[in-house]
Write an enzyme that holds these catalytic residues in place. Structure first.
Site, PDB file in Angstrom:
ATOM      1  CD  GLU A  44      -2.905   1.169   2.623  1.00 19.71           C
ATOM      2  OE1 GLU A  44      -2.614   0.175   3.359  1.00 19.71           O
ATOM      3  OE2 GLU A  44      -3.569   2.101   2.289  1.00 19.71           O
TER       4      GLU A  44
ATOM      5  CD  GLN B   3       0.136  -2.419   3.818  1.00 22.68           C
ATOM      6  OE1 GLN B   3       1.079  -1.681   3.167  1.00 22.68           O
ATOM      7  NE2 GLN B   3      -0.888  -1.825   4.296  1.00 22.68           N
TER       8      GLN B   3
ATOM      9  CD  GLU C 114      -5.977  -4.411   3.985  1.00 25.84           C
ATOM     10  OE1 GLU C 114      -5.821  -3.979   5.484  1.00 25.84           O
ATOM     11  OE2 GLU C 114      -6.391  -3.758   3.375  1.00 25.84           O
TER      12      GLU C 114
ATOM     13  CG  ASN D 178      -9.558  -0.919   2.081  1.00 26.08           C
ATOM     14  OD1 ASN D 178      -9.227  -2.013   1.989  1.00 26.08           O
ATOM     15  ND2 ASN D 178      -9.149  -0.184   2.855  1.00 26.08           N
ATOM     16  CD  GLU D 179     -10.283  -2.245   6.370  1.00 33.35           C
ATOM     17  OE1 GLU D 179      -9.910  -1.264   7.035  1.00 33.35           O
ATOM     18  OE2 GLU D 179      -9.458  -3.134   6.675  1.00 33.35           O
TER      19      GLU D 179
ATOM     20  CE1 TYR E 218      -3.591  -5.500   9.248  1.00 29.75           C
ATOM     21  CE2 TYR E 218      -5.809  -5.052   8.943  1.00 29.75           C
ATOM     22  CZ  TYR E 218      -4.537  -5.173   8.246  1.00 29.75           C
ATOM     23  OH  TYR E 218      -4.092  -4.781   7.071  1.00 29.75           O
TER      24      TYR E 218
ATOM     25  CG  ASN F 212      -7.654   2.617   5.633  1.00 30.28           C
ATOM     26  OD1 ASN F 212      -8.334   1.812   5.238  1.00 30.28           O
ATOM     27  ND2 ASN F 212      -7.059   2.889   6.820  1.00 30.28           N
TER      28      ASN F 212
HETATM   29  O1  AHR Z   1      -2.945  -2.506   6.282  1.00 34.45           O
HETATM   30  C1  AHR Z   1      -3.064  -1.119   6.960  1.00 34.45           C
HETATM   31  C2  AHR Z   1      -4.376  -0.731   7.144  1.00 34.45           C
HETATM   32  O2  AHR Z   1      -5.202  -1.650   7.640  1.00 34.45           O
HETATM   33  C3  AHR Z   1      -5.158  -0.758   5.516  1.00 34.45           C
HETATM   34  O3  AHR Z   1      -4.861   0.345   4.837  1.00 34.45           O
HETATM   35  C4  AHR Z   1      -6.599  -0.806   5.831  1.00 34.45           C
HETATM   36  O4  AHR Z   1      -7.154  -1.597   4.826  1.00 34.45           O
HETATM   37  C5  AHR Z   1      -6.607  -1.517   7.264  1.00 34.45           C
HETATM   38  O5  AHR Z   1      -7.343  -0.933   7.993  1.00 34.45           O
END
Ligand code: AHR
Length: 490
Positions: free
Chosen positions: A32, A342, A296, A178-179, A246, A78
Site C-alpha cells: 500500500e 503488508q 488483509e 476497501n473497508e 488483524y 485505506n
Molecule cells: O494495512 C493497513 C490498513 O489496515 C489498511 O490500509 C486498511 O485497509 C486496514 O485497516
C-alpha cells in the site's frame, strides 16, 4: 500426553481424501502507499543511492521474489479510497504531488499503474487492483479497467500504448473499495445496503469495459448483517467477498498462548462468513458463486502507528503466521485468495531502511517455507495432541496443528505442522496412508524463544533451519517448541 517434558502427538494423513486443489493465491501479498511500503520499500527511484533496478529497490525485489507470491494487492488499503489513478500515469515530471487523505501524508505519484504492473512482472506475481469506491466514481474505475485491459483504439487504451505499453495488462482481479464499513474510510458507506448498491454501480461500468474481470466486494469480518446485504444486493455481480482480520495485541500484555490460539478463531470466522454467504445466496436465489478473499491479515502491535505503521515481530508472530497459513490451506476451496498485510515496512514481513539495510522477519521465513509448496491437492489430516484452554477464545486449543498438500504428479507430500507449545518439543508419530516416501526433508522456523526476533544488529537470529529425515510411512519426528515445520516427503 506430555511425558518427561516431551509432547507426544500423532498426525494422520490420508492422501486419498482430497479436500480441494490448493489455490496458491492464499500465499498472496499486499502493498500500500502508506508509510515506507511503496516509497523506500518497493520503490526508491533510479537516482537513489540504494541499489535499484529501474527504480525498484533491488534487495526488496529479491526478497519478495524469494517468496514466489502468487498474487499482490495494490494500491491500498485505506489509500485506495481516495486515490485517483490518473495522477499516477504519464511522464513523472507532470504527475501531481497530492495531499493524501487516508493517512494524512503526501503522495508524489512516482509509482503508479505502469510501475506496479512492471513490478508484478519482475516478481512474477498476479496483479490485484483495488479501485477507489470511496471518493472515486464508477466511471473512473471503468477507465482504469480500459487503461489496463483494453485492446481498442479508445482514449485510455491508447494512453497506455502512448506510455509505451502496447500489450494489455490483463488484470483479472479487481477490488471494489476497501473497508467501506469504517467511518475512518474516505467515502465510507452507512451500511451494507449502501455498499451493495455502490458495488453494483461500479461492477456495472467496469464489466462493460471488460466482462471477463473478477470482482471483489467489501465484506466485514464481524458484521453478518453487512455481508448479507452486500451479497443480497450485489451477489450477481461479484466473485469474492473481502474479509480483513488483524489481531491487535499488546507487546507484553497478550500471553503467547492467547496469540497463537487466535488462528483457530480466524478459521472458524471465515467458515461462518462463508456460511452466511451461502445462506444468503440460497435465500435470494443468487446463481453466481461467491468465495472469500481474505485480503488483509496480520498481527498489529500498539507501536505500529501512522504514518509508518512499523513493528518488529518475533517468533510468536511466526507461529501465528504458520497457523493462519495452515488454516488457509484447509479453507482453500472457500477462501482461494489471501493477502498478507503488508509485504515491506508497514506491519512488515521485510524491513528495509534508508541506508540500504534489510531484515527478514521470522514471519518472512514462514512465508518462505510455505512458498516451497508448489501445488497439489489439500488432503485431510487428523491427529491427536494435548491441548490447553484459551481464555480469550473460551475454547480448547490443541498444541499441534497440521495441514497437508499432496502432489500426485510430483510424487510429493508437503506436510506443515505447527507446534504451539512454548517449551515442549513434540514427538509426532506420522501415519500416512496412500503414500510411501523414501526421502524427506524437514525445514522449520523456531528460533530459541518466542520473543526471538531479527534486527539490523542481529539479522539472522531466526532463520529457516533444515534437517534430513529418514521417513517411513509410520514413524516419529521431533518438532521443536514454538515451531512452524515443513516436511517434504518424496
Ligand atoms: O494495512 C493497513 C490498513 O489496515 C489498511 O490500509 C486498511 O485497509 C486496514 O485497516
Amino acid at each position: 500426553m506430555i511425558e518427561g517434558g516431551i509432547l507426544k502427538a500423532c498426525v494422520c494423513v490420508n492422501t486419498a481424501s482430497v479436500v480441494a486443489p490448493l489455490d496458491r493465491r492464499i500465499y498472496g501479498q499486499f502493498i500500500e502507499h502508506l508509510g515506507r511500503c511503496i516509497y523506500g520499500g518497493v520503490w526508491v527511484g533510479e537516482n537513489s543511492k540504494v541499489p535499484n533496478i529501474k527504480g525498484y529497490r533491488l534487495d526488496v525485489l529479491n526478497a519478495v521474489k524469494g517468496l514466489k507470491p502468487p498474487i499482490t494487492r495494490w494500491p491500498g488499503g485505506n489509500f485506495a479510497s481516495q486515490y485517483h489513478w490518473e495522477d499516477g500515469i504519464g511522464p513523472k515530471e507532470s504527475r501531481p504531488r497530492r495531499f493524501e487523505m487516508a493517512w494524512g501524508g503526501e503522495e508524489p505519484n512516482e509509482f503508479g499503474t505502469d510501475e506496479f504492473i512492471e513490478w508484478t512482472r519482475i516478481v512474477g506475481t498476479e496483479p490485484y487492483i483495488t479501485v477507489n469506491a470511496g471518493n472515486g466514481s464508477p466511471e473512473e474505475a471503468a477507465h482504469w479497467v480500459e487503461y489496463c485491459n483494453s485492446t481498442r483504439n479508445t482514449y485510455y487504451a491508447s494512453l497506455r500504448r502512448k506510455h509505451g505499453h502496447p500489450e494489455p495488462y490483463n488484470v483479472r482481479i479487481w477490488g471494489i473499495g476497501n473497508e467501506l464499513w469504517g467511518r475512518f474510510q474516505v467515502g465510507f458507506c452507512r451500511d451494507g445496503e449502501e455498499c451493495g448498491w455502490r458495488t453494483v454501480e461500479f461492477a456495472n461500468e467496469m464489466r462493460r469495459v471488460d466482462p471477463s474481470i473478477q470482482l471483489v466486494a467489501v465484506g466485514a469480518d464481524y458484521d453478518p448483517e453487512w455481508n448479507i446485504d452486500v451479497v443480497r444486493i450485489a451477489g450477481e455481480y461479484i466473485d469474492y467477498l473481502s474479509v480483513h482480520t488483524y489481531i491487535f495485541t499488546e507487546r507484553q500484555g497478550k500471553a503467547y498462548e492467547e496469540l497463537v490460539a487466535w488462528p483457530k478463531a480466524i478459521e472458524e470466522n471465515l467458515l461462518a462468513i462463508y456460511r452466511t454467504v451461502e445462506q444468503t445466496r440460497a435465500k435470494y436465489r443468487i446463481r453466481r458463486s461467491i468465495k472469500l478473499a481474505f485480503d488483509e491479515w496480520n498481527v498489529w502491535y500498539p507501536e505500529a502507528q501512522p504514518p509508518y505503521l512499523t513493528q518488529v515481530t518475533s517468533v510468536k508472530d511466526a507461529v501465528f503466521t504458520g497457523l493462519v497459513l495452515n488454516a488457509l490451506q484447509r479453507l482453500t476451496k472457500i477462501v482461494p485468495i489471501a493477502c498478507f498485510a503488508q509485504t515491506v515496512n508497514v506491519l512488515p514481513l521485510i524491513v528495509a531502511d534508508d541506508e540500504g539495510r534489510l531484515v527478514l522477519t521470522p514471519q518472512y521465513h514462514v512465508f518462505k517455507l510455505y512458498s516451497e509448496i508448489e501445488g497439489g491437492d489439500v488432503v485431510s489430516t487428523g491427529g491427536c495432541s494435548p491441548s490447553y484452554i484459551s481464555k480469550e477464545l473460551d475454547a480448547a486449543v490443541s498444541y499441534l496443528d497440521s495441514s497437508a498438500v499432496y502432489s500426485r504428479g510430483k510424487g510429493r507430500l508437503y506436510l506443515t505442522v505447527v507446534n504451539r507449545h512454548p517449551e515442549e518439543e513434540a514427538e509426532v508419530n506420522l501415519r500416512i496412508r496412500g503414500f510411501t516416501s523414501s526421502r524427506a526433508v524437514h525445514k522449520f522456523v523456531a528460533g530459541s524463544s518466542v520473543e526471538d526476533r531479527n534486527t539490523f544488529d542481529e539479522p539472522h537470529r531466526v532463520v529457516v533451519e533444515e534437517r534430513e529425515l529418514a521417513v517411513k510411512s509410520s514413524q516419529a519426528v521431533q518438532l521443536p517448541p514454538h515451531s512452524v515445520n515443513l516436511l517434504i516427503l518424496e
